[in-house]
Design an enzyme around this catalytic site. Structure first.
Site, PDB file in Angstrom:
ATOM      1  N   GLN A  94       0.778  -1.145  -0.075  1.00  0.00           N
ATOM      2  CA  GLN A  94       0.080   0.214   0.062  1.00  0.00           C
ATOM      3  C   GLN A  94       0.957   1.168  -0.114  1.00  0.00           C
ATOM      4  O   GLN A  94       1.916   1.304   0.743  1.00  0.00           O
ATOM      5  CB  GLN A  94      -1.050   0.208   1.138  1.00  0.00           C
ATOM      6  CG  GLN A  94      -1.835   1.145   1.078  1.00  0.00           C
ATOM      7  CD  GLN A  94      -2.947   1.260   2.301  1.00  0.00           C
ATOM      8  OE1 GLN A  94      -2.783   0.299   3.170  1.00  0.00           O
ATOM      9  NE2 GLN A  94      -3.883   1.827   2.122  1.00  0.00           N
ATOM     10  N   HIS A 100      -8.552   2.041  -1.168  1.00  0.00           N
ATOM     11  CA  HIS A 100      -8.874   1.786  -2.520  1.00  0.00           C
ATOM     12  C   HIS A 100      -8.940   0.558  -2.836  1.00  0.00           C
ATOM     13  O   HIS A 100      -7.987  -0.411  -2.720  1.00  0.00           O
ATOM     14  CB  HIS A 100      -7.847   2.405  -3.351  1.00  0.00           C
ATOM     15  CG  HIS A 100      -6.456   2.364  -3.278  1.00  0.00           C
ATOM     16  ND1 HIS A 100      -5.737   2.846  -2.172  1.00  0.00           N
ATOM     17  CD2 HIS A 100      -5.668   1.605  -3.877  1.00  0.00           C
ATOM     18  CE1 HIS A 100      -4.361   2.317  -2.119  1.00  0.00           C
ATOM     19  NE2 HIS A 100      -4.367   1.701  -3.333  1.00  0.00           N
ATOM     20  N   HIS A 102      -8.397  -2.135  -5.994  1.00  0.00           N
ATOM     21  CA  HIS A 102      -8.223  -2.298  -7.122  1.00  0.00           C
ATOM     22  C   HIS A 102      -8.757  -3.488  -8.031  1.00  0.00           C
ATOM     23  O   HIS A 102      -9.109  -4.271  -7.432  1.00  0.00           O
ATOM     24  CB  HIS A 102      -6.584  -2.869  -7.417  1.00  0.00           C
ATOM     25  CG  HIS A 102      -5.427  -2.059  -6.978  1.00  0.00           C
ATOM     26  ND1 HIS A 102      -4.455  -1.445  -7.596  1.00  0.00           N
ATOM     27  CD2 HIS A 102      -5.021  -1.942  -5.445  1.00  0.00           C
ATOM     28  CE1 HIS A 102      -3.636  -0.742  -6.602  1.00  0.00           C
ATOM     29  NE2 HIS A 102      -4.053  -1.137  -5.459  1.00  0.00           N
TER      30      HIS A 102
END
Ligand code: 5GP
Ligand code: ZN
Length: 114
Positions: A94, A100, A102
């Site tokens: 990270q 987030h 992916h």
């Protein structure tokens, strides 16, 4: 979170190729794609990582997952299969500390990941 890169993308202060938007999430193409489809899905609200997002316990984690799936459908990779990855912590790779997902697809994905 004025110094957070993804908060700036959410605020449209930094440009990104946005592919999907809901009231609480934003999806945009990764600047350094690792697969033909490589989209990042973020909650608009800042949480550092997946653990913090889950701890919020307000349905936002569900929204991120739903958006990830909607993006996969929109990108045409849902049927063949795709991968949702949350790198969590520096040891897992990270680098941006605004959670987030992916969404990766469009090629065959090996397991285990590197
Ligand atoms: P992480 O390494 O934290 O799991 O993922 C961060 C991702 O953000 C990386 O895949 C990287 O390519 C992407 N990224 C970094 N900076 C930007 C940017 O300014 N715009 C976009 N669209 N993606 C970015
Ligand atoms: Zn942020």
């Amino acid at each position: 979170m004025s110094e957070c890169l993804f908060c700036k993308i959410v605020a449209k202060e930094i440009p990104a190729e946005i592919v999907h938007e809901t009231g609480r999430t934003l999806a945009f193409r990764d600047i350094n794609p690792q697969a033909p489809t490589h989209v990042l899905v973020v909650p608009k609200q800042h949480h550092a990582d997946a653990a913090a997002l889950a701890k919020a316990d307000d349905g936002l984690a569900d929204d991120v997952l739903k958006t990830a799936h909607d993006v996969a459908v929109q990108e045409g990779v849902a049927e063949e299969g795709y991968r949702i990855v949350f790198n969590t912590g520096p040891g897992a790779g990270q680098t941006v500390f605004h959670v987030h997902a992916h969404v990766l697809g469009g090629r065959s994905l090996t397991w285990p990941p590197g």
